[in-house]
Design a protein around this motif. Sequence first.
Motif, PDB file in Angstrom:
ATOM      1  N   THR A 105      -7.009  -2.040  -4.103  1.00  0.00           N
ATOM      2  CA  THR A 105      -8.403  -1.736  -4.450  1.00  0.00           C
ATOM      3  C   THR A 105      -8.775  -2.322  -5.809  1.00  0.00           C
ATOM      4  O   THR A 105      -9.533  -1.736  -6.567  1.00  0.00           O
ATOM      5  CB  THR A 105      -8.662  -0.219  -4.426  1.00  0.00           C
ATOM      6  OG1 THR A 105      -7.695   0.431  -5.262  1.00  0.00           O
ATOM      7  CG2 THR A 105      -8.553   0.345  -3.015  1.00  0.00           C
ATOM      8  N   GLY A 106      -8.242  -3.499  -6.104  1.00  0.00           N
ATOM      9  CA  GLY A 106      -8.537  -4.138  -7.388  1.00  0.00           C
ATOM     10  C   GLY A 106      -8.139  -3.232  -8.538  1.00  0.00           C
ATOM     11  O   GLY A 106      -7.053  -2.654  -8.539  1.00  0.00           O
ATOM     12  N   ASN A 107      -9.020  -3.089  -9.506  1.00  0.00           N
ATOM     13  CA  ASN A 107      -8.750  -2.226 -10.655  1.00  0.00           C
ATOM     14  C   ASN A 107      -9.221  -0.791 -10.442  1.00  0.00           C
ATOM     15  O   ASN A 107      -9.099   0.044 -11.336  1.00  0.00           O
ATOM     16  CB  ASN A 107      -9.378  -2.806 -11.920  1.00  0.00           C
ATOM     17  CG  ASN A 107      -8.697  -4.091 -12.340  1.00  0.00           C
ATOM     18  OD1 ASN A 107      -7.489  -4.238 -12.173  1.00  0.00           O
ATOM     19  ND2 ASN A 107      -9.463  -5.033 -12.851  1.00  0.00           N
ATOM     20  N   GLU A 108      -9.779  -0.511  -9.259  1.00  0.00           N
ATOM     21  CA  GLU A 108     -10.215   0.848  -8.932  1.00  0.00           C
ATOM     22  C   GLU A 108      -9.022   1.615  -8.358  1.00  0.00           C
ATOM     23  O   GLU A 108      -8.243   1.061  -7.590  1.00  0.00           O
ATOM     24  CB  GLU A 108     -11.342   0.828  -7.905  1.00  0.00           C
ATOM     25  CG  GLU A 108     -12.535  -0.020  -8.287  1.00  0.00           C
ATOM     26  CD  GLU A 108     -13.227   0.436  -9.555  1.00  0.00           C
ATOM     27  OE1 GLU A 108     -13.286   1.664  -9.781  1.00  0.00           O
ATOM     28  OE2 GLU A 108     -13.704  -0.428 -10.304  1.00  0.00           O
ATOM     29  N   VAL A 109      -8.894   2.874  -8.744  1.00  0.00           N
ATOM     30  CA  VAL A 109      -7.823   3.708  -8.205  1.00  0.00           C
ATOM     31  C   VAL A 109      -8.446   4.950  -7.587  1.00  0.00           C
ATOM     32  O   VAL A 109      -9.203   5.663  -8.244  1.00  0.00           O
ATOM     33  CB  VAL A 109      -6.805   4.104  -9.301  1.00  0.00           C
ATOM     34  CG1 VAL A 109      -5.736   5.017  -8.728  1.00  0.00           C
ATOM     35  CG2 VAL A 109      -6.168   2.851  -9.923  1.00  0.00           C
ATOM     36  N   THR A 110      -8.163   5.162  -6.300  1.00  0.00           N
ATOM     37  CA  THR A 110      -8.670   6.319  -5.567  1.00  0.00           C
ATOM     38  C   THR A 110      -7.502   6.907  -4.773  1.00  0.00           C
ATOM     39  O   THR A 110      -6.426   6.299  -4.710  1.00  0.00           O
ATOM     40  CB  THR A 110      -9.795   5.914  -4.586  1.00  0.00           C
ATOM     41  OG1 THR A 110      -9.210   5.302  -3.433  1.00  0.00           O
ATOM     42  CG2 THR A 110     -10.804   4.979  -5.225  1.00  0.00           C
ATOM     43  N   PRO A 111      -7.710   8.040  -4.123  1.00  0.00           N
ATOM     44  CA  PRO A 111      -6.649   8.582  -3.264  1.00  0.00           C
ATOM     45  C   PRO A 111      -6.258   7.636  -2.120  1.00  0.00           C
ATOM     46  O   PRO A 111      -5.184   7.761  -1.557  1.00  0.00           O
ATOM     47  CB  PRO A 111      -7.252   9.878  -2.727  1.00  0.00           C
ATOM     48  CG  PRO A 111      -8.243  10.295  -3.777  1.00  0.00           C
ATOM     49  CD  PRO A 111      -8.817   8.995  -4.298  1.00  0.00           C
ATOM     50  N   LEU A 112      -7.119   6.684  -1.776  1.00  0.00           N
ATOM     51  CA  LEU A 112      -6.815   5.727  -0.712  1.00  0.00           C
ATOM     52  C   LEU A 112      -6.034   4.510  -1.204  1.00  0.00           C
ATOM     53  O   LEU A 112      -5.534   3.731  -0.394  1.00  0.00           O
ATOM     54  CB  LEU A 112      -8.111   5.260  -0.039  1.00  0.00           C
ATOM     55  CG  LEU A 112      -8.902   6.327   0.717  1.00  0.00           C
ATOM     56  CD1 LEU A 112     -10.217   5.755   1.223  1.00  0.00           C
ATOM     57  CD2 LEU A 112      -8.085   6.905   1.854  1.00  0.00           C
ATOM     58  N   THR A 113      -5.935   4.315  -2.502  1.00  0.00           N
ATOM     59  CA  THR A 113      -5.243   3.153  -3.063  1.00  0.00           C
ATOM     60  C   THR A 113      -3.768   3.188  -2.694  1.00  0.00           C
ATOM     61  O   THR A 113      -3.117   4.221  -2.849  1.00  0.00           O
ATOM     62  CB  THR A 113      -5.410   3.102  -4.584  1.00  0.00           C
ATOM     63  OG1 THR A 113      -6.811   3.062  -4.906  1.00  0.00           O
ATOM     64  CG2 THR A 113      -4.720   1.888  -5.178  1.00  0.00           C
ATOM     65  N   ARG A 114      -3.251   2.066  -2.200  1.00  0.00           N
ATOM     66  CA  ARG A 114      -1.838   1.945  -1.833  1.00  0.00           C
ATOM     67  C   ARG A 114      -1.167   0.873  -2.686  1.00  0.00           C
ATOM     68  O   ARG A 114      -1.713  -0.228  -2.847  1.00  0.00           O
ATOM     69  CB  ARG A 114      -1.680   1.569  -0.353  1.00  0.00           C
ATOM     70  CG  ARG A 114      -2.285   2.583   0.602  1.00  0.00           C
ATOM     71  CD  ARG A 114      -1.509   3.901   0.589  1.00  0.00           C
ATOM     72  NE  ARG A 114      -2.125   4.894   1.447  1.00  0.00           N
ATOM     73  CZ  ARG A 114      -2.838   5.925   0.996  1.00  0.00           C
ATOM     74  NH1 ARG A 114      -3.031   6.094  -0.304  1.00  0.00           N
ATOM     75  NH2 ARG A 114      -3.363   6.802   1.837  1.00  0.00           N
TER      76      ARG A 114
END
Length: 121
Positions: A105-114
């Motif tokens: 997710t690029g530089n974005e971090v979310t609960p979906l980021t792997r």
Amino acid sequence: MLTVQNLQAAFERVTDYWSPKVIGKVNDQLLKAAKIKGQLVWHAHDQEDELFHIVKGSMRIELEDGVVELREGDFLTIPMGVRHNPVADEECWILLIESTSTKHTGNEVTPLTRSIEEQFS
């Protein structure tokens, strides 16, 4: 000895949405199978292009200047630095082709980021 891979079988191993799995490598590019539904997150890959190929279903990619609709058999390359948000109203199977350095997710971090390690498992 070379090993034949089967794309359908690769997708059978994908159990979670937005959790791509590395299924092959060509030079410095990873081939990833992913099942998606809903939306990921607005993000960009500052140094890498990203290719989306629709294997089953349909999706759209929201861009800052519009929306691109993709259907089964279509593919689209998102150029490096372009902010985008992948969205699928129903389950969609995609084949991603990305550089080994591409963050999910690029530089974005979310609960979906792997992480890349999770993508290899």
